[in-house]
Scaffold this motif. Sequence first.
Motif, PDB file in Angstrom:
ATOM      1  N   GLN A  62       2.085   3.277   3.044  1.00 33.67           N
ATOM      2  CA  GLN A  62       1.178   2.478   1.978  1.00 33.67           C
ATOM      3  C   GLN A  62       2.703   2.156   1.131  1.00 33.67           C
ATOM      4  OE1 GLN A  62      -1.901   4.192   0.603  1.00 33.67           O
ATOM      5  NE2 GLN A  62      -2.360   2.318  -0.432  1.00 33.67           N
ATOM      6  N   VAL A  63       2.792   1.219   0.389  1.00 32.20           N
ATOM      7  CA  VAL A  63       3.512   0.961  -0.807  1.00 32.20           C
ATOM      8  C   VAL A  63       3.211   1.803  -2.051  1.00 32.20           C
ATOM      9  CG1 VAL A  63       4.523  -0.354  -2.455  1.00 32.20           C
ATOM     10  CG2 VAL A  63       4.653  -1.479   0.093  1.00 32.20           C
ATOM     11  N   LEU A  64       4.018   2.105  -2.484  1.00 29.99           N
ATOM     12  CA  LEU A  64       3.372   3.600  -3.347  1.00 29.99           C
ATOM     13  C   LEU A  64       4.564   2.890  -5.488  1.00 29.99           C
ATOM     14  CD1 LEU A  64       4.921   6.543  -2.963  1.00 29.99           C
ATOM     15  CD2 LEU A  64       2.644   6.326  -2.648  1.00 29.99           C
ATOM     16  N   SER A  65       4.417   2.256  -5.567  1.00 25.62           N
ATOM     17  CA  SER A  65       5.157   0.915  -6.032  1.00 25.62           C
ATOM     18  C   SER A  65       5.904  -0.107  -6.451  1.00 25.62           C
ATOM     19  CB  SER A  65       5.917   2.118  -7.555  1.00 25.62           C
ATOM     20  OG  SER A  65       7.607   2.172  -6.388  1.00 25.62           O
ATOM     21  N   SER A  91      21.039   3.085   4.456  1.00 24.71           N
ATOM     22  CA  SER A  91      21.052   2.680   2.776  1.00 24.71           C
ATOM     23  C   SER A  91      19.864   2.998   2.269  1.00 24.71           C
ATOM     24  CB  SER A  91      21.309   1.329   2.252  1.00 24.71           C
ATOM     25  OG  SER A  91      19.974   0.640   3.498  1.00 24.71           O
ATOM     26  N   GLU A  92      19.442   4.320   3.244  1.00 27.26           N
ATOM     27  CA  GLU A  92      17.778   4.453   2.975  1.00 27.26           C
ATOM     28  C   GLU A  92      16.913   3.668   2.754  1.00 27.26           C
ATOM     29  OE1 GLU A  92      18.475   7.986   0.284  1.00 27.26           O
ATOM     30  OE2 GLU A  92      19.527   8.762   1.997  1.00 27.26           O
ATOM     31  N   LYS A  93      16.454   1.955   3.430  1.00 33.69           N
ATOM     32  CA  LYS A  93      15.447   1.083   3.259  1.00 33.69           C
ATOM     33  C   LYS A  93      14.577   1.002   4.157  1.00 33.69           C
ATOM     34  CE  LYS A  93      18.520  -1.261  -0.374  1.00 33.69           C
ATOM     35  NZ  LYS A  93      18.377  -1.697  -0.932  1.00 33.69           N
ATOM     36  N   VAL A  94      13.791   0.601   4.111  1.00 32.14           N
ATOM     37  CA  VAL A  94      12.562   0.611   5.011  1.00 32.14           C
ATOM     38  C   VAL A  94      12.380  -1.247   5.633  1.00 32.14           C
ATOM     39  CG1 VAL A  94      12.464   2.338   6.454  1.00 32.14           C
ATOM     40  CG2 VAL A  94      10.900   0.971   4.265  1.00 32.14           C
ATOM     41  N   ILE A 136      12.809  -2.364   1.825  1.00 29.63           N
ATOM     42  CA  ILE A 136      12.724  -1.379  -0.055  1.00 29.63           C
ATOM     43  C   ILE A 136      12.369  -0.217   0.656  1.00 29.63           C
ATOM     44  CG2 ILE A 136      10.576  -3.211  -0.663  1.00 29.63           C
ATOM     45  CD1 ILE A 136       8.527  -1.296   0.812  1.00 29.63           C
ATOM     46  N   PRO A 137      13.291   0.848  -0.968  1.00 29.50           N
ATOM     47  CA  PRO A 137      13.223   2.077  -0.491  1.00 29.50           C
ATOM     48  C   PRO A 137      12.827   2.894  -0.323  1.00 29.50           C
ATOM     49  CG  PRO A 137      14.037   1.255  -2.357  1.00 29.50           C
ATOM     50  CD  PRO A 137      13.346  -0.233  -2.389  1.00 29.50           C
ATOM     51  N   ASN A 138      13.056   3.341   0.853  1.00 28.54           N
ATOM     52  CA  ASN A 138      12.080   4.907   1.653  1.00 28.54           C
ATOM     53  C   ASN A 138      11.144   5.166   1.185  1.00 28.54           C
ATOM     54  OD1 ASN A 138      14.544   6.448   1.161  1.00 28.54           O
ATOM     55  ND2 ASN A 138      13.398   7.249   2.999  1.00 28.54           N
ATOM     56  N   GLY A 139      11.455   5.680  -0.287  1.00 29.44           N
ATOM     57  CA  GLY A 139      10.874   6.397  -1.739  1.00 29.44           C
ATOM     58  C   GLY A 139      10.083   5.644  -1.972  1.00 29.44           C
ATOM     59  N   LYS A 140       9.807   3.863  -2.027  1.00 22.36           N
ATOM     60  CA  LYS A 140       8.351   3.549  -2.223  1.00 22.36           C
ATOM     61  C   LYS A 140       7.179   3.739  -1.489  1.00 22.36           C
ATOM     62  CE  LYS A 140      10.618   1.272  -5.621  1.00 22.36           C
ATOM     63  NZ  LYS A 140      10.581  -0.064  -6.813  1.00 22.36           N
ATOM     64  N   VAL A 141       7.270   4.135  -0.465  1.00 22.15           N
ATOM     65  CA  VAL A 141       6.300   4.516   0.832  1.00 22.15           C
ATOM     66  C   VAL A 141       6.144   5.168   0.859  1.00 22.15           C
ATOM     67  CG1 VAL A 141       6.539   2.089   1.305  1.00 22.15           C
ATOM     68  CG2 VAL A 141       8.114   3.675   2.640  1.00 22.15           C
TER      69      VAL A 141
END
Length: 102
Positions: free
Chosen positions: A10-13, A30-33, A63-68
């Motif tokens: 789920q996308v957080l932002s 690159s720490e992206k998904v 998108i960055p993995n920190g946003k999911v």
Amino acid sequence: MKIKKGDTVQVLSGNDKGKTGEVLEVMPKSEKVIVKGVNIRKKHVKPRKQGEEGGIIPIECAIPNGKVNVVCSKCGKATKIGYIIENDKKVRVCKKCGAKLK
């Protein structure tokens, strides 16, 4: 990275906040998904071969993995991932309900 290919996230932002989708590709350097149906951009494509069509096609961008966050299959909520050691193997678990993730 704790997120794997095939996970439901789920996308957080961002513009697609709240959307869920399956992870198609993970890029650890690159720490992206890349998530199916999220962060869609239009790409202009020229026909390269005879008979091939050109045009504008929609493509999912990274998108960055920190946003999911991974969606737990048991409790159905977006959750962080924890690890436990079981028979000398690391197993991913849901931080909210403790269920094992694939």
